[in-house]
Design an enzyme around this catalytic site. Structure first.
Site, mmCIF file in Angstrom:
data_model
loop_
_atom_site.group_PDB
_atom_site.id
_atom_site.type_symbol
_atom_site.label_atom_id
_atom_site.label_comp_id
_atom_site.label_asym_id
_atom_site.label_seq_id
_atom_site.Cartn_x
_atom_site.Cartn_y
_atom_site.Cartn_z
ATOM 1 N N CYS A 165 0.835 -1.260 0.124
ATOM 2 C CA CYS A 165 -0.076 -0.017 -0.207
ATOM 3 C C CYS A 165 0.890 1.198 -0.034
ATOM 4 O O CYS A 165 2.075 1.091 0.097
ATOM 5 C CB CYS A 165 -0.738 0.012 1.201
ATOM 6 S SG CYS A 165 -1.825 -1.484 1.566
ATOM 7 N N ARG A 199 1.698 1.740 -5.902
ATOM 8 C CA ARG A 199 1.645 0.730 -5.009
ATOM 9 C C ARG A 199 0.283 0.057 -4.658
ATOM 10 O O ARG A 199 0.334 -0.826 -3.775
ATOM 11 C CB ARG A 199 2.190 1.491 -3.504
ATOM 12 C CG ARG A 199 3.444 1.985 -3.712
ATOM 13 C CD ARG A 199 3.977 2.707 -2.443
ATOM 14 N NE ARG A 199 4.174 1.715 -1.417
ATOM 15 C CZ ARG A 199 5.335 0.937 -1.187
ATOM 16 N NH1 ARG A 199 6.388 1.024 -1.779
ATOM 17 N NH2 ARG A 199 5.296 0.301 -0.265
ATOM 18 N N LYS A 245 9.940 -14.795 -21.883
ATOM 19 C CA LYS A 245 10.553 -13.516 -21.506
ATOM 20 C C LYS A 245 11.087 -12.945 -22.704
ATOM 21 O O LYS A 245 11.057 -11.503 -22.900
ATOM 22 C CB LYS A 245 11.434 -13.628 -20.216
ATOM 23 C CG LYS A 245 10.574 -13.945 -18.950
ATOM 24 C CD LYS A 245 9.724 -12.753 -18.297
ATOM 25 C CE LYS A 245 8.455 -12.730 -18.901
ATOM 26 N NZ LYS A 245 7.425 -13.445 -17.976
ATOM 27 N N LYS A 284 -1.182 -6.147 -19.561
ATOM 28 C CA LYS A 284 -0.965 -6.783 -18.514
ATOM 29 C C LYS A 284 -2.108 -7.607 -18.090
ATOM 30 O O LYS A 284 -1.669 -8.598 -17.419
ATOM 31 C CB LYS A 284 -1.031 -5.781 -17.290
ATOM 32 C CG LYS A 284 -0.688 -6.235 -16.082
ATOM 33 C CD LYS A 284 1.143 -6.514 -15.981
ATOM 34 C CE LYS A 284 1.486 -7.076 -14.517
ATOM 35 N NZ LYS A 284 2.575 -8.149 -14.957
ATOM 36 N N TRP A 302 -3.793 -1.405 -1.359
ATOM 37 C CA TRP A 302 -3.765 -2.856 -2.259
ATOM 38 C C TRP A 302 -3.944 -4.020 -1.443
ATOM 39 O O TRP A 302 -3.114 -4.332 -0.498
ATOM 40 C CB TRP A 302 -2.200 -3.019 -2.742
ATOM 41 C CG TRP A 302 -2.240 -4.169 -3.789
ATOM 42 C CD1 TRP A 302 -2.583 -4.076 -5.188
ATOM 43 C CD2 TRP A 302 -1.793 -5.400 -3.682
ATOM 44 N NE1 TRP A 302 -2.349 -5.122 -5.809
ATOM 45 C CE2 TRP A 302 -1.885 -6.034 -4.881
ATOM 46 C CE3 TRP A 302 -1.075 -6.026 -2.599
ATOM 47 C CZ2 TRP A 302 -1.482 -7.277 -5.443
ATOM 48 C CZ3 TRP A 302 -0.673 -7.142 -2.983
ATOM 49 C CH2 TRP A 302 -0.853 -7.704 -4.243
ATOM 50 N N HIS A 321 14.515 -35.035 -32.125
ATOM 51 C CA HIS A 321 13.221 -35.501 -32.711
ATOM 52 C C HIS A 321 12.991 -34.419 -33.813
ATOM 53 O O HIS A 321 11.610 -34.153 -34.305
ATOM 54 C CB HIS A 321 12.271 -35.707 -31.888
ATOM 55 C CG HIS A 321 12.571 -36.898 -31.100
ATOM 56 N ND1 HIS A 321 12.621 -38.208 -31.458
ATOM 57 C CD2 HIS A 321 12.897 -36.827 -29.868
ATOM 58 C CE1 HIS A 321 12.864 -38.964 -30.563
ATOM 59 N NE2 HIS A 321 13.013 -38.373 -29.456
ATOM 60 N N GLU A 350 9.608 -20.439 -20.015
ATOM 61 C CA GLU A 350 9.257 -18.989 -19.409
ATOM 62 C C GLU A 350 10.524 -18.345 -19.764
ATOM 63 O O GLU A 350 10.214 -17.088 -20.167
ATOM 64 C CB GLU A 350 9.069 -19.105 -17.829
ATOM 65 C CG GLU A 350 9.086 -17.994 -16.983
ATOM 66 C CD GLU A 350 7.966 -17.102 -17.706
ATOM 67 O OE1 GLU A 350 7.075 -17.680 -18.460
ATOM 68 O OE2 GLU A 350 7.999 -15.940 -16.993
ATOM 69 N N ASN A 391 0.673 -0.202 6.329
ATOM 70 C CA ASN A 391 1.131 -0.951 5.078
ATOM 71 C C ASN A 391 1.848 -2.251 5.554
ATOM 72 O O ASN A 391 2.580 -2.186 6.244
ATOM 73 C CB ASN A 391 1.934 0.186 4.014
ATOM 74 C CG ASN A 391 2.808 -0.820 3.125
ATOM 75 O OD1 ASN A 391 2.476 -1.990 2.604
ATOM 76 N ND2 ASN A 391 3.971 -0.222 2.599
ATOM 77 N N GLY A 392 1.501 -3.462 5.090
ATOM 78 C CA GLY A 392 1.968 -4.714 5.665
ATOM 79 C C GLY A 392 0.945 -5.347 6.322
ATOM 80 O O GLY A 392 -0.302 -5.623 5.583
ATOM 81 N N GLU A 398 9.063 -11.751 -25.700
ATOM 82 C CA GLU A 398 7.909 -10.667 -25.331
ATOM 83 C C GLU A 398 8.770 -9.287 -25.103
ATOM 84 O O GLU A 398 8.085 -8.303 -25.702
ATOM 85 C CB GLU A 398 6.971 -10.887 -24.237
ATOM 86 C CG GLU A 398 7.573 -10.902 -22.958
ATOM 87 C CD GLU A 398 6.540 -11.273 -22.003
ATOM 88 O OE1 GLU A 398 5.310 -10.751 -22.096
ATOM 89 O OE2 GLU A 398 6.705 -12.172 -21.094
HETATM 90 C C1 F6R Z 1 4.120 -12.774 -19.835
HETATM 91 C C2 F6R Z 1 2.731 -12.586 -19.135
HETATM 92 C C3 F6R Z 1 1.656 -13.350 -19.605
HETATM 93 C C4 F6R Z 1 0.656 -13.734 -18.167
HETATM 94 C C5 F6R Z 1 -0.753 -14.234 -19.142
HETATM 95 C C6 F6R Z 1 -1.668 -14.534 -17.966
HETATM 96 O O1 F6R Z 1 5.182 -11.997 -19.139
HETATM 97 O O2 F6R Z 1 2.732 -12.141 -17.851
HETATM 98 O O3 F6R Z 1 1.693 -14.416 -20.193
HETATM 99 O O4 F6R Z 1 1.193 -14.609 -17.502
HETATM 100 O O5 F6R Z 1 -1.142 -13.262 -19.814
HETATM 101 O O6 F6R Z 1 -1.968 -13.530 -16.978
HETATM 102 P P1 F6R Z 1 -2.342 -13.794 -15.657
HETATM 103 O O7 F6R Z 1 -1.432 -14.492 -14.823
HETATM 104 O O8 F6R Z 1 -2.865 -12.320 -14.975
HETATM 105 O O9 F6R Z 1 -3.678 -14.768 -15.949
#
Ligand code: F6R
Length: 596
Positions: free
Chosen positions: A2, A27, A473, A591, A71, A492, A469, A97-98, A476
């Site tokens: 927060c 935050r 990263k 996001k 938050w 294969h 993963e 906050n905490g 993207e």
């Molecule tokens: C990549 C990334 C996405 C999310 C995906 C699912 O860095 O963050 O691949 O993991 O869109 O999102 P959530 O976890 O919010 O369901």
């Protein structure tokens, strides 16, 4: 996480507090509130963004007070759970906050003594505790209360009868003092203060502070005065919001140790994982998208290894339209945002099939929490960069907790095993910090490998999804084509693409498939591919077979996905920086993906 900001001075507090609060919105932003001491104590709060609070605020006069942006961690985002919280007399207001770990016991005790609680928050127990000790001195009452409270906190408190004073305290949550002429400030983070002052003092763990217009007094929890020299901040406002890091993504990667610590807090000792019960579960299906799906894939190995329970992972977008067998596994749905349409659809499908559902999310009160039987929260704090980093790590931590709990309940873990695994989990923040401390080395390797057009990632067993993963990263945020394969699958088909122009990043830590991965490395080196390996510290043999090694501290293999993933996040970040990419907001991505 927060945000809090406090003020004691000669000006009207409200606009200063709102301005500071907006700089802390990163935050948290599920609710906000202010407490101002003028002729009386006035508190206004509401659910939603700060702008929503601002739109309905009356002109509150007073030159002492604080504001909070929340938050949520305990208690859904709502007006009643928003901060500030007030005591029964309506004279003390508190923002926090905490997490107060022993809030339930405190609440029971205080309710038995007649205190009236109105919210579901952990914070409210603290304001009533302060009230119970109050004898005319807020600082003294707060100190006594903090001796009884356990957990992490940065708090600010005011009392209607003590205008001109804001009392603060800190333990494991940040709190910084801003020094001005005839006015002083408190805040969770420097950006809230920079418009007013560049002279700051950091409050340390288990310290209290009282600000007045004329001065600042820092003391320890025993009441002994602490002296500390002010520092001058040279960052711009924008730099300050990123905590001095160049991008939110980098800041968030560096917050992994804290995310692990917070996610474990209060859950490990007795394996009390937010009411999760494992009775009657005979198999587990983990369902998610993207990065969260990779956590789900790793979760399969974690559950099978620690709890000896059959587990499988499936993409949410596939699961929701598949027929599904007639058995009824526990379905674990993993989503950082709690809003991903495919994952929500999968949760509905799991319930339609009569399965028990468990959600793992970072966002309190998100849609997922209404679609599942039980929710376990990652406590990674808000993540701003589009690429998931610290939240992915926190998802793994929750999966370890679930596995330990199931292993205990199913009797697959003896006391000694449990204690050993718990200790290893506790030490993960240090292991990750060790990887973060190698940032300069990883930057140099990114410069060496980061100009390729295609990069392959390989790994096996639990580190196969880690390779997936790592590749996700990289593609993207750097827009470099990256593919990950289970190392045993290269022969294969994909081996046809391996040339001296395609570097291979190989996860080759000490795990049950280590020898096999070494053979697979041999296959790609024989085709001339440069190899960067992630290997266990001190593995001199590995170094003979590869071009470069990022050393990962020695830990049991089941935990290795955590430090290895952090190293791969840093590598992807450094490659993207090399190419000057818009790291925090990569093209075409969002996001939270709320469409199918
Ligand atoms: C990549 C990334 C996405 C999310 C995906 C699912 O860095 O963050 O691949 O993991 O869109 O999102 P959530 O976890 O919010 O369901």
């Amino acid at each position: 996480m927060c945000g809090i900001v406090g003020y004691a001075g000669g000006r009207n507090a409200l606009p200063i507090l709102l301005d500071g609060l907006k700089r802390l919105e990163y935050r948290g932003y599920d609710s906000a509130g202010v407490a101002i001491v003028g002729s009386a104590l006035q508190v206004v709060k509401d659910k939603g963004f700060i702008a929503n609070l601002e739109a309905q605020l009356p002109a509150i006069a007073g030159s002492t007070g604080f504001a909070h942006t929340r938050w949520a961690t305990h208690g859904a985002p709502s007006k009643v759970n928003a901060h500030p919280h007030v005591d029964c007399t309506g004279k003390i207001a508190l923002a926090h906050n905490g997490i107060i770990e022993n809030f339930a016991a405190l609440r029971e005790k205080l309710e038995a003594r007649g205190h009236r609680f109105v919210s579901q928050t952990d914070t409210e127990s603290l304001v009533h505790l302060i009230e119970s000790y109050y004898e005319g001195d807020l600082e003294d009452a707060t100190r006594k209360a903090l001796h009884e409270a356990r957990g992490s906190y940065a708090i600010l408190a005011v009392h209607a009868d003590e205008p001109g004073r804001v009392v603060g305290a800190r333990n494991e949550s940040p709190l910084v003092i801003g020094l001005g002429p005839d006015e002083n400030f408190l805040a969770s983070d420097v950006p809230a203060l920079l418009r007013y002052t560049d002279r700051v003092l950091y409050v340390m763990d288990k310290e209290m502070v009282v600000i007045t217009p004329k001065g600042v007094a820092i003391k320890d929890l025993e009441g002994h005065a602490v002296t500390r020299e002010p520092q001058r901040i040279t960052w711009s406002l924008e730099d300050a919001e990123k905590g001095g890091f160049d991008h939110f993504m980098l800041k968030e990667i560096h917050e992994a140790p804290k995310a692990i610590h917070e996610t474990l807090l209060g859950r490990l000792a007795n394996l009390e994982v937010d009411g999760f019960l494992s009775e009657g579960i005979t198999s587990v299906k983990l369902v998610a998208c993207g990065t969260s799906y990779h956590a789900a894939m790793i979760g399969k190995y974690i559950l099978e290894e620690i709890a000896r329970i059959p587990a499988s992972a499936e993409l949410a977008s596939e699961y929701r339209y598949s027929q599904g067998p007639t058995d009824r596994p526990l379905v674990i749905l993993i989503t950082q945002s709690g809003e991903t349409a495919d994952t929500l659809g999968a949760a509905r499908e799991a319930r339609r099939r009569g399965c028990k559902t468990l959600g793992i999310t970072n966002i309190l009160g998100s849609s997922l929490t209404r679609e599942v039987d039980t929710t376990l929260y990652t406590r990674a704090g808000i993540e701003i960069a589009v690429a998931g980093t610290k939240t992915f790590i926190a998802q793994l931590i929750v999966l370890y907790l679930i596995a330990l709990k199931m292993g205990q309940d199913r009797g697959t873990l003896g006391y000694d095993d449990l204690d050993r695994l718990k200790d290893q989990l506790r030490s993960l923040p240090r292991t990750v910090q060790n990887v973060l401390d190698r940032s300069a080395e990883i930057r140099a390797l990114a410069a060496k490998y980061g100009n390729a057009r295609d990069i392959f990632y390989i790994g096996r067993h639990a580190n196969y999804p880690v390779a997936l993963e790592g590749a996700l990263k990289l593609k993207e945020i750097s827009y470099i084509h990256a593919e990950a394969y289970a190392a045993g699958e290269l022969k294969h088909g994909p081996l046809a693409l391996v040339t001296p122009q395609t570097p291979v990043i190989a996860v080759a830590v000490q795990d049950p498939t280590y020898d096999k991965v070494r053979s697979n490395i041999g296959e790609v080196s024989a085709r001339g591919a440069p190899v960067l390996a992630l290997g266990t510290s001190g593995d001199r043999e590995l170094a003979k077979y590869v071009d470069d090694v990022i050393e990962i501290p020695e830990i049991p293999w089941v935990f290795s996905p955590v430090p290895v993933s952090v190293a791969l996040q840093l590598f992807a970040y450094e490659v993207a920086r090399l190419h000057d990419c818009p790291i925090d907001k990569p093209r075409n991505l969002a996001k939270s993906v709320t469409v199918e």
